[in-house]
Motif scaffolding. Structure first.
Motif, PDB file in Angstrom:
ATOM      1  N   UNK A   1      11.006   4.344  19.474  1.00 28.35           N
ATOM      2  CA  UNK A   1      10.686   5.466  18.541  1.00 28.35           C
ATOM      3  C   UNK A   1       9.706   5.988  18.716  1.00 28.35           C
ATOM      4  N   UNK A   2       8.989   7.478  18.326  1.00 28.77           N
ATOM      5  CA  UNK A   2       7.848   7.759  18.439  1.00 28.77           C
ATOM      6  C   UNK A   2       6.764   6.716  18.008  1.00 28.77           C
ATOM      7  N   UNK A   3       5.918   6.281  18.518  1.00 30.20           N
ATOM      8  CA  UNK A   3       4.655   5.332  17.803  1.00 30.20           C
ATOM      9  C   UNK A   3       5.317   4.463  17.508  1.00 30.20           C
TER      10      UNK A   3
ATOM     11  N   UNK B   1       6.410 -10.098  20.194  1.00 22.83           N
ATOM     12  CA  UNK B   1       6.649 -11.093  19.442  1.00 22.83           C
ATOM     13  C   UNK B   1       8.145 -10.822  18.391  1.00 22.83           C
ATOM     14  N   UNK B   2       8.843  -9.374  18.940  1.00 28.84           N
ATOM     15  CA  UNK B   2       9.366  -9.565  18.510  1.00 28.84           C
ATOM     16  C   UNK B   2      10.538  -8.887  17.058  1.00 28.84           C
ATOM     17  N   UNK B   3       8.914  -8.508  16.966  1.00 24.41           N
ATOM     18  CA  UNK B   3       8.675  -6.484  15.526  1.00 24.41           C
ATOM     19  C   UNK B   3       8.592  -5.459  15.870  1.00 24.41           C
ATOM     20  N   UNK B   4       9.142  -4.932  15.324  1.00 28.19           N
ATOM     21  CA  UNK B   4       9.314  -3.330  15.246  1.00 28.19           C
ATOM     22  C   UNK B   4       7.574  -2.591  14.931  1.00 28.19           C
ATOM     23  N   UNK B   5       6.845  -2.430  15.280  1.00 31.22           N
ATOM     24  CA  UNK B   5       5.962  -2.340  15.028  1.00 31.22           C
ATOM     25  C   UNK B   5       5.316  -0.560  14.609  1.00 31.22           C
ATOM     26  N   UNK B   6       5.513   0.069  14.144  1.00 32.15           N
ATOM     27  CA  UNK B   6       4.915   1.331  13.443  1.00 32.15           C
ATOM     28  C   UNK B   6       3.096   1.833  13.691  1.00 32.15           C
ATOM     29  N   UNK B   7       2.993   2.691  14.395  1.00 33.33           N
ATOM     30  CA  UNK B   7       0.980   3.013  14.649  1.00 33.33           C
ATOM     31  C   UNK B   7       1.272   4.910  13.600  1.00 33.33           C
ATOM     32  N   UNK B   8       0.308   4.439  12.910  1.00 34.93           N
ATOM     33  CA  UNK B   8       0.022   5.871  12.111  1.00 34.93           C
ATOM     34  C   UNK B   8      -0.448   6.952  13.231  1.00 34.93           C
ATOM     35  N   UNK B   9      -1.246   8.115  13.076  1.00 38.57           N
ATOM     36  CA  UNK B   9      -1.815   8.767  14.032  1.00 38.57           C
ATOM     37  C   UNK B   9      -2.552   9.741  12.959  1.00 38.57           C
ATOM     38  N   UNK B  10      -3.474  10.351  12.373  1.00 37.01           N
ATOM     39  CA  UNK B  10      -3.769  11.252  11.164  1.00 37.01           C
ATOM     40  C   UNK B  10      -2.337  12.183  11.118  1.00 37.01           C
TER      41      UNK B  10
ATOM     42  N   UNK C   1       9.783  -3.597 -14.765  1.00 35.33           N
ATOM     43  CA  UNK C   1       9.758  -2.583 -14.757  1.00 35.33           C
ATOM     44  C   UNK C   1       8.107  -2.337 -15.312  1.00 35.33           C
ATOM     45  N   UNK C   2       7.154  -3.016 -14.887  1.00 33.27           N
ATOM     46  CA  UNK C   2       6.085  -2.973 -15.137  1.00 33.27           C
ATOM     47  C   UNK C   2       5.483  -1.524 -14.267  1.00 33.27           C
ATOM     48  N   UNK C   3       4.518  -1.466 -15.128  1.00 30.87           N
ATOM     49  CA  UNK C   3       3.597   0.181 -14.212  1.00 30.87           C
ATOM     50  C   UNK C   3       2.085  -0.619 -14.516  1.00 30.87           C
ATOM     51  N   UNK C   4       1.457  -1.130 -12.908  1.00 27.31           N
ATOM     52  CA  UNK C   4       0.567  -1.607 -12.804  1.00 27.31           C
ATOM     53  C   UNK C   4      -0.781  -0.613 -12.636  1.00 27.31           C
ATOM     54  N   UNK C   5      -1.710  -1.328 -13.262  1.00 24.06           N
ATOM     55  CA  UNK C   5      -2.967  -0.313 -12.752  1.00 24.06           C
ATOM     56  C   UNK C   5      -3.548  -0.569 -11.240  1.00 24.06           C
ATOM     57  N   UNK C   6      -2.519  -0.973  -9.932  1.00 22.11           N
ATOM     58  CA  UNK C   6      -3.132  -0.705  -8.568  1.00 22.11           C
ATOM     59  C   UNK C   6      -2.232  -1.584  -8.128  1.00 22.11           C
ATOM     60  N   UNK C   7      -1.875  -1.196  -7.461  1.00 21.78           N
ATOM     61  CA  UNK C   7      -0.958  -1.895  -5.763  1.00 21.78           C
ATOM     62  C   UNK C   7      -1.910  -2.109  -4.934  1.00 21.78           C
ATOM     63  N   UNK C   8      -1.872  -3.153  -3.933  1.00 19.28           N
ATOM     64  CA  UNK C   8      -2.732  -3.479  -2.890  1.00 19.28           C
ATOM     65  C   UNK C   8      -1.449  -3.936  -1.424  1.00 19.28           C
ATOM     66  N   UNK C   9      -1.617  -3.319  -0.835  1.00 21.56           N
ATOM     67  CA  UNK C   9      -0.333  -3.092   0.444  1.00 21.56           C
ATOM     68  C   UNK C   9      -0.818  -3.479   2.020  1.00 21.56           C
ATOM     69  N   UNK C  10      -1.287  -4.354   2.175  1.00 24.60           N
ATOM     70  CA  UNK C  10      -1.866  -4.812   3.456  1.00 24.60           C
ATOM     71  C   UNK C  10      -1.072  -5.671   4.111  1.00 24.60           C
ATOM     72  N   UNK C  11      -1.201  -4.513   5.870  1.00 24.46           N
ATOM     73  CA  UNK C  11      -0.456  -4.764   7.096  1.00 24.46           C
ATOM     74  C   UNK C  11       0.662  -5.496   6.705  1.00 24.46           C
ATOM     75  N   UNK C  12       1.619  -4.046   6.134  1.00 25.54           N
ATOM     76  CA  UNK C  12       3.405  -4.849   5.795  1.00 25.54           C
ATOM     77  C   UNK C  12       4.037  -3.200   6.172  1.00 25.54           C
ATOM     78  N   UNK C  13       3.593  -2.030   5.683  1.00 29.12           N
ATOM     79  CA  UNK C  13       4.265  -0.889   5.694  1.00 29.12           C
ATOM     80  C   UNK C  13       4.772   0.200   7.070  1.00 29.12           C
ATOM     81  N   UNK C  14       4.159  -1.523   7.950  1.00 31.25           N
ATOM     82  CA  UNK C  14       3.578  -0.536   9.758  1.00 31.25           C
ATOM     83  C   UNK C  14       5.310  -1.361  10.335  1.00 31.25           C
TER      84      UNK C  14
END
Ligand code: SAM
Length: 204
Positions: A151-153, A159-168, A95-108
């Motif tokens: 799916x689109x992009x 390697x067997x992973x689904x990778x999503x590539x963001x555009x602007x 239930x903690x509120x953090x001052x910052x969050x850093x999410x590197x190379x996961x969301x895609x």
């Protein structure tokens, strides 16, 4: 997803080496400029990026799906860092509120519904004026187009992973509801112009 990452970590002692991503140092500077003292790191891995913040006295918390990666991270942090074991799709883990969050190379690695849920869950766990930074694959990365497009992009990588590539447009579409203040394409690693990511900064 869980079995994939378990087998990756079991067959590679330290996947990306002991050194942090170049971007972690850039983000440390941003956090220090804003006097950040706590950070949540979803997709913690074995902690090579977390160490950059931990070594500067920032209180680090992680979320990681691989038990093997968490066990490995204990080498750096002992029991001084809480690392929640589970999928970010099950956030929040506390239930903690953090001052910052850093999410590197996961969301895609997630599908659209999961990506939006992750961004929303991170924003909910940010303190007022807190900063969150996401780093995600760009359509200009060398891996774009490799494997079957499911799916689109989104490509099923060799390697067997689904990778999503963001555009602007998709960066704007997914992050601008969360007070995005900056989005830029970066090389990661810095000296490799074929590996293109977006670095997105949102402030609550
Ligand atoms: C590409 S790696 C990046 C690891 C770390 N950020 C680094 O750069 O060293 C993605 C990480 O996210 C973890 N992961 C993948 N899917 C996850 C999920 N749904 N929830 C939590 N962690 C996940 C993997 O086990 C892996 O450690």
């Amino acid at each position: 997803m869980n079995e994939f990452w378990e087998s990756v970590y079991k067959s590679n002692e330290i996947m990306w080496g002991e050194q942090p991503a170049d971007n972690a140092r850039t983000v440390l500077e941003l956090m220090q400029k804003n006097n950040i003292i706590s950070i949540l790191i979803p997709g913690f891995g074995y902690g090579r990026n977390a160490k950059v913040f931990y070594d500067k006295g920032i209180e680090v918390t992680g979320i990681e799906i691989s038990k093997t990666a968490i066990a490995r991270a204990r080498k750096y942090f002992g029991s001084n860092v809480i690392i929640h074991h589970g999928s970010v799709t099950a956030m929040p883990f506390d239930k903690i509120q953090y001052q910052s969050i850093y999410c590197y190379s996961l969301i895609h690695l997630l599908n659209k519904a999961q990506r939006i849920k992750l961004i929303d869950a991170c924003y909910s766990q940010l303190m007022q004026n807190g900063i969150m930074v996401f780093v995600a694959l760009s359509i200009n990365d060398k891996r774009f187009g490799l494997g079957e497009e499911i799916e689109k992009n989104t490509f099923h990588s060799p390697q067997g992973l689904n990778l999503y590539f963001y555009d602007a447009a998709s960066i704007k579409g997914e992050f601008s509801p969360y007070n995005m203040i900056e989005a830029k394409e970066i090389n990661e690693p810095q000296e490799d112009p074929t590996e293109k990511h977006w670095m997105v900064v949102c402030v609550k």
